[in-house]
Design a protein around this motif. Structure first.
Motif, short mmCIF file in Angstrom:
data_model
loop_
_atom_site.label_atom_id
_atom_site.label_comp_id
_atom_site.label_asym_id
_atom_site.label_seq_id
_atom_site.Cartn_x
_atom_site.Cartn_y
_atom_site.Cartn_z
N LYS A 1 0.86 -1.20 0.00
CA LYS A 1 0.00 0.00 0.00
C LYS A 1 0.89 1.25 0.00
N MET A 2 0.40 2.31 -0.64
CA MET A 2 1.11 3.59 -0.64
C MET A 2 0.70 4.36 0.62
N PHE A 3 1.66 4.64 1.49
CA PHE A 3 1.31 5.29 2.75
C PHE A 3 2.19 6.52 3.02
N LEU A 4 1.64 7.41 3.83
CA LEU A 4 2.38 8.57 4.34
C LEU A 4 2.29 8.54 5.86
N LEU A 5 3.44 8.53 6.51
CA LEU A 5 3.50 8.55 7.97
C LEU A 5 4.14 9.86 8.42
N ILE A 6 3.39 10.63 9.22
CA ILE A 6 3.93 11.86 9.82
C ILE A 6 4.30 11.57 11.26
N LEU A 7 5.55 11.80 11.62
CA LEU A 7 6.01 11.69 13.00
C LEU A 7 6.37 13.10 13.47
N ASP A 8 5.49 13.69 14.25
CA ASP A 8 5.66 15.08 14.65
C ASP A 8 6.38 15.19 15.99
N ASP A 9 7.30 16.17 16.07
CA ASP A 9 7.98 16.50 17.32
C ASP A 9 8.85 15.35 17.83
N VAL A 10 9.81 14.96 17.02
CA VAL A 10 10.72 13.87 17.38
C VAL A 10 11.96 14.45 18.07
N TRP A 11 12.34 13.84 19.20
CA TRP A 11 13.48 14.34 19.97
C TRP A 11 14.60 13.32 20.13
N THR A 12 14.29 12.04 20.09
CA THR A 12 15.27 11.03 20.46
C THR A 12 16.49 11.02 19.54
N GLU A 13 17.64 10.86 20.14
CA GLU A 13 18.89 10.72 19.38
C GLU A 13 19.44 9.30 19.54
N ASP A 14 18.56 8.39 19.95
CA ASP A 14 18.93 6.98 20.08
C ASP A 14 18.42 6.23 18.85
N PRO A 15 19.29 5.84 17.92
CA PRO A 15 18.83 5.18 16.69
C PRO A 15 18.10 3.87 16.95
N MET A 16 18.39 3.20 18.07
CA MET A 16 17.75 1.92 18.37
C MET A 16 16.25 2.09 18.63
N LYS A 17 15.83 3.26 19.09
CA LYS A 17 14.41 3.50 19.35
C LYS A 17 13.59 3.47 18.06
N TRP A 18 14.23 3.79 16.96
CA TRP A 18 13.53 3.96 15.69
C TRP A 18 13.75 2.77 14.74
#
Length: 416
Positions: A266-283
């Protein structure tokens, strides 16, 4: 700010108290006790500095108290520097090869320095103790952990008719979202970066609600991430948006599996607003679960930090600057002059343009000040706002400061 000075002094004082050096320059017992006592006082003071720094903009007495604390911290810093210089000279002298006995003069200087250091640190201890007693007069709140800071929750909804400016940036972002590249590898991640109040969320909302964007993407998801980055909460929000119902599972693995199935082909758009984490493992895990969408799918994030955008693997960066003066005035006047007869407007526009300049191109500031003046009818009231320091106004403090203070307290104490 005071927190920076106190933090630096605490760090140096700890080094002095616990330094493992030759016995000849070790602090005598009573001085060590004074230094340890002083360290405890500084830690007590540091625990209220966040509230003190917020309140100093409105309370002159708190500002004077902080200035006294900073001045005393400077004196403590100078004393520690003197001690460290003596230690360095002693170590250099002690490492020299000498066939003769050490000079009695050096030992005399050592005794004098110990005495001077003892006298000065006791004097500083008394000054800091007096400052610590004075702090109780202000009933400061203890510092809260950064994770407990109140952060605004955003949604995808907005009234497009109330938005002014940013047309160039909006069109550039929409073009990027609608662009299809069959040769591109991986999931495109677009980042909108800028300071608090500059308009990142508004741009994301405009793109999310654009008619072409709505027609282009089969699935659209909006998640306010904020801080901390809670993988399970974010995954639940994504899945709820995809399925239209609250998830019944709580394990991250199960959530990601369901997200994977919901967006597959499926063609999707995900908006992640106000991201702060600098830990790449979280994402990382969430990112991998999103790679099964149709080519052309996109992720758009908003963040105050360029480093966050890089860590999340952004393929396109949109740095936001301040609004142009005309754009800031258009937004401000739309809110502040709403519903006023044209006759009333003429008398207020000249003052209003000067007030809008004080917003310094910040979209949020223009909105907050416009909302404040919307209910002030007379020219004298507008002039009073123009003549005042903006941060002395309660409405501005409540509407604007929380957003800007998040960026401020995210800085290292040495940069504040």
């Amino acid at each position: 700010m005071a927190d920076a000075f106190v933090s630096a002094v605490l760090q140096q004082l700890t080094a002095v108290v616990y330094r493992d050096i030759e016995k000849e320059v070790t602090l005598v017992v009573d001085v060590r006790k004074e230094a340890q006592k002083l360290k405890t006082i500084l830690q007590t003071l540091q625990a209220v500095l966040m509230d003190a720094e917020k309140r100093q903009v409105n309370e002159a007495a708190v500002k004077l108290w902080l200035e006294k604390l900073k001045a005393t911290s400077y004196d403590m810093d100078d004393l520690i520097d003197d001690w460290n210089t003596f230690v360095l000279k002693f170590q250099v002298s002690n490492n020299k090869v000498c066939l003769c006995m050490p000079s009695p003069c050096f030992f005399f200087r050592k005794i004098v320095l110990h005495h001077d250091f003892a006298v000065n640190i006791r004097d500083l201890n008394k000054r800091f103790q007096a400052i610590a007693i004075e702090k109780d007069m202000f009933s400061f709140e203890l510092n809260r952990d950064s994770g407990e800071s109140e952060r605004p929750v955003t949604t995808s909804f907005l009234d497009v008719s109330e938005i002014y400016g940013r047309d160039q940036e909006k069109n550039a972002i929409i073009r990027t979202l609608l662009f299809e590249n069959s040769q591109q590898q991986g999931l495109p991640i677009i980042s909108v970066v800028g300071m608090g109040g500059i308009g990142k969320t508004t741009l994301a909302q405009l793109a999310y609600n654009d008619q072409e964007v709505k027609a282009f993407f089969e699935k659209k998801i909006w998640v306010c991430v904020s801080d901390p980055f809670d993988e399970i909460r974010v995954a639940k929000a994504i899945l709820a948006a995809l399925t239209g119902k609250a998830p019944s599972v709580a394990e991250l693995e199960s959530l990601l599996q369901k997200i994977h199935l919901s967006i597959e082909r499926k063609m999707f758009l995900l908006i992640l607003d106000d991201v702060w984490t600098e830990d790449p493992m979280k994402w990382e895990s969430l990112k991998h679960s999103l790679k099964c969408g149709t080519p052309g799918s996109k992720v758009l994030i908003t963040t105050r930090k360029e480093n966050v955008a890089k860590i999340m693997g952004s393929t396109m960066l949109f740095p936001l600057g301040q609004l142009y003066e005309e754009e800031c005035w258009s937004l401000f006047s739309q809110v502040a002059l709403f519903g006023r007869p044209s006759g009333d407007r003429k008398g207020l526009e000249e003052i209003g343009k000067k007030i809008a300049k004080k917003c310094k191109g910040l979209l949020l500031a223009a909105k907050v000040l416009g909302g404040l003046l919307r209910f002030k009818k007379s020219k004298e009231q507008w002039q009073s706002v123009l003549n005042s320091e903006l941060w002395e106004l309660e409405e501005v403090e409540k509407g604007l400061f929380p957003s800007l203070l998040l960026s401020y307290y995210d800085l290292p104490s040495t940069l504040r």
